[in-house]
Design an enzyme around this catalytic site. Structure first.
Site, PDB file in Angstrom:
ATOM      1  N   HIS A 110      18.872  72.911  68.724  1.00  8.31           N
ATOM      2  CA  HIS A 110      18.514  71.692  69.784  1.00  8.31           C
ATOM      3  C   HIS A 110      20.033  71.126  69.882  1.00  8.31           C
ATOM      4  CE1 HIS A 110      13.981  71.162  70.033  1.00  8.31           C
ATOM      5  NE2 HIS A 110      14.313  72.469  70.230  1.00  8.31           N
ATOM      6  N   ASP A 124      18.263  92.329  67.012  1.00  6.07           N
ATOM      7  CA  ASP A 124      18.108  93.874  67.236  1.00  6.07           C
ATOM      8  C   ASP A 124      16.554  94.172  66.724  1.00  6.07           C
ATOM      9  OD1 ASP A 124      18.414  96.523  68.191  1.00  6.07           O
ATOM     10  OD2 ASP A 124      19.566  97.061  66.310  1.00  6.07           O
ATOM     11  N   GLU A 126       8.722  73.947  77.875  1.00  7.59           N
ATOM     12  CA  GLU A 126       8.332  74.049  76.517  1.00  7.59           C
ATOM     13  C   GLU A 126       8.852  72.815  75.368  1.00  7.59           C
ATOM     14  OE1 GLU A 126       8.170  75.275  71.834  1.00  7.59           O
ATOM     15  OE2 GLU A 126      10.031  74.931  73.356  1.00  7.59           O
TER      16      GLU A 126
END
Length: 518
Positions: free
Chosen positions: A304, A319, A178
């Site tokens: 990154h 969560d 990706e």
């Protein structure tokens, strides 16, 4: 998630690489018709189960360990990526998924996608959920995008634990490369036969869902901010937003700007949606007032970068998002029936139903004896040992308190047991199910164990016997089912016992969400 620079040039680069037909680089192929919007699911849709945060964090810990062992990265073409894929595949295979590894070439290296199909459902009406599994070369990529990959994995495993059988067919994908421009997901979509591609009616994408200074964004399916998705995307956005509304968390739009793996799907008119907690952009003052956190600071300061490690995660955001993913899958999957049949007994351990510790007076453990209580999560060097309850607040646990260190209230000195009150099983009773975990460090051995037995007038059946080993085992809630039809019509008790036997070792165990059905 790929950078904005890649977002601008990715389609052109893919076309040059031969992974996109020229006409598809900027728009959907002329022959690609938008599928009709899927009808709303029936009112009888089952509620999504609770997704244990501890399980998602355990997956992230594994991805971090893989990166650490492979030069600090899980990037395309590096051994850390394939090790990550093998880890995810192993979990899915064990849970009963039909998995396929798809291979492609990009940037002179072999890349891989992992596709996992849950058996059942209408294969002409596929709900697909995806996340990219690769990192950039600079770091381990735990938020980008270990977070989305781990959350999707745990939701997929929840489907298996619940033996969920919705009317739609469920498919999960983990994409490679990706970060080089949506290479893996583009390869997958472009190489589907047109008839197979048309069967995918909805695609959910989750890329960066645990940013340390999080925002809460949903892809703009209805076009209210000017960048809507294909027909059906508005319904996906509505479902995602509805979950956050139920927990009083405001959500803002994020554009379908081609930064992540929904891009190849919407180019073919497939309805899409997803969640995002922010990357390199800075949180505004207004957003900090809305969500908390730091204004004028990036949503993810380690975007990154080498510091995108397991410490670069906001647990609350992770969560909330993993539960939102589960809610979307269960809501959009078109209903389904509880495969467990009629429930004749259930105990979520939230109230006292008569469990007795050390019922025979034979326990020898000096600490960490079984109790019904609210467990305090405990870790050792990043390894989860004692987990929060699988659902609600309470569980059966070996020493609920955390203590001053990981070994303070763990199971020590021998055996501990706890037994239910009598349970009357009517005729036709068939299945016992429960959630469980056993965790230990590498000072454990095969004399340590967690065991669950059904004790009736006609005998005793061991339905779980999990032993220790001389290796680190992180705690993760799992579901066990057992046929107890031989006890139909009897009064039985459930007996749970655990041991730290032999040499002393660090052992924790738990049991929760007990159910008996007919």
């Amino acid at each position: 998630m790929r950078s904005r620079t890649l977002a601008a040039v990715g389609a052109a680069a893919l076309a040059m690489a031969g992974l996109l037909p020229g006409a598809a680089a900027s728009a959907a192929p002329a022959s690609a018709a938008r599928p009709a919007a899927r009808p709303a699911p029936p009112a009888a849709t089952l509620a999504a189960p609770t997704i244990p945060l501890a399980n998602v964090k355990a997956h992230l810990a594994q991805l971090q360990s893989i990166a650490t062992a492979n030069g600090g990265t899980r990037a395309h073409g590096r051994p850390g990526y394939r090790a990550s894929l093998d880890y995810v595949k192993g979990k899915l295979d064990a849970a009963g998924y039909q998995t396929t590894i798809q291979q492609f070439t990009s940037n002179g290296a072999t890349g891989y996608n992992l596709i996992a199909d849950w058996p059942g459902g209408d294969t002409n009406n596929v709900l697909m959920t995806g996340a990219h599994l690769d990192s950039v070369t600079a770091g381990p990529g735990i938020n980008d995008n270990g977070s989305g990959s781990a959350a999707n994995l745990e939701v997929a495993l929840a489907v298996a634990r619940e033996r969920y059988q919705p009317s739609r067919h469920l498919r999960f994908g983990w994409w490679g490369a990706e970060e080089l421009g949506l290479v893996g997901s583009t390869y997958y979509v472009n190489n589907l036969a047109a008839t197979e591609r048309s069967k995918i009616k909805s695609y959910l994408n989750f890329d960066m869902v645990g940013s340390p200074n999080p925002g809460y964004f949903a892809y703009d399916g209805d076009g209210s901010s000017g960048s809507g998705g294909p027909a059906g995307s508005a319904e996906i956005e509505r479902v995602l937003r509805a979950y956050f509304a139920s927990i009083n968390v405001p959500v803002q739009d994020t554009a379908f700007d081609g930064r992540s793996d929904y891009g190849p799907f919407i180019r073919y008119g497939i309805a899409a949606g997803g969640l995002f907690t922010g990357a390199e952009d800075r949180k505004t003052t207004a957003q900090a007032q809305l969500w908390g956190g730091q204004a004028n600071v990036a949503f993810d300061r380690c975007y990154h970068a080498s510091c995108d490690t397991s410490s670069n995660i906001n647990d609350t955001a992770l969560d909330r998002n993993d539960q939102a993913i589960a809610n979307a899958v269960w809501t959009l999957a078109g209903g389904g029936q509880d495969p467990g049949g009629e429930t004749v007994y259930s105990d979520d351990l939230e109230t006292d139903t008569g469990w007795t510790a050390n019922p025979d007076g034979t326990d020898t453990a000096t600490t960490g004896r079984f109790e019904r209580g609210t467990p305090q999560p405990t870790t050792y060097s990043g390894t989860a040992l004692q987990l929060a309850a699988a659902g609600g607040s309470n569980s059966l646990v070996t020493g609920a308190s955390a203590g001053t260190d990981a070994g303070t209230n763990d199971l020590d000195g021998g055996t501990t047991s706890i037994r239910s009150a009598p349970i009357t099983l009517p005729a036709g009773t068939k299945t016992l199910s429960f959630s469980w975990y056993l965790a230990h460090l590498d000072n454990s051995g095969n004399t340590d164990y967690l065991r669950v037995r059904v004790v009736g007038t006609s005998g005793t059946t061991t339905v779980l016997n999990q032993t220790g080993a001389a290796s680190v085992r992180a705690g993760a809630w799992q579901t066990q089912t057992a046929d107890i039809s031989a006890y139909a019509g009897q009064s039985v008790r459930i007996l749970v016992d655990a041991a730290d036997a032999g040499t002393g070792s660090l052992v924790e165990a738990g049991l929760d969400t007990i159910k008996i059905t007919k």
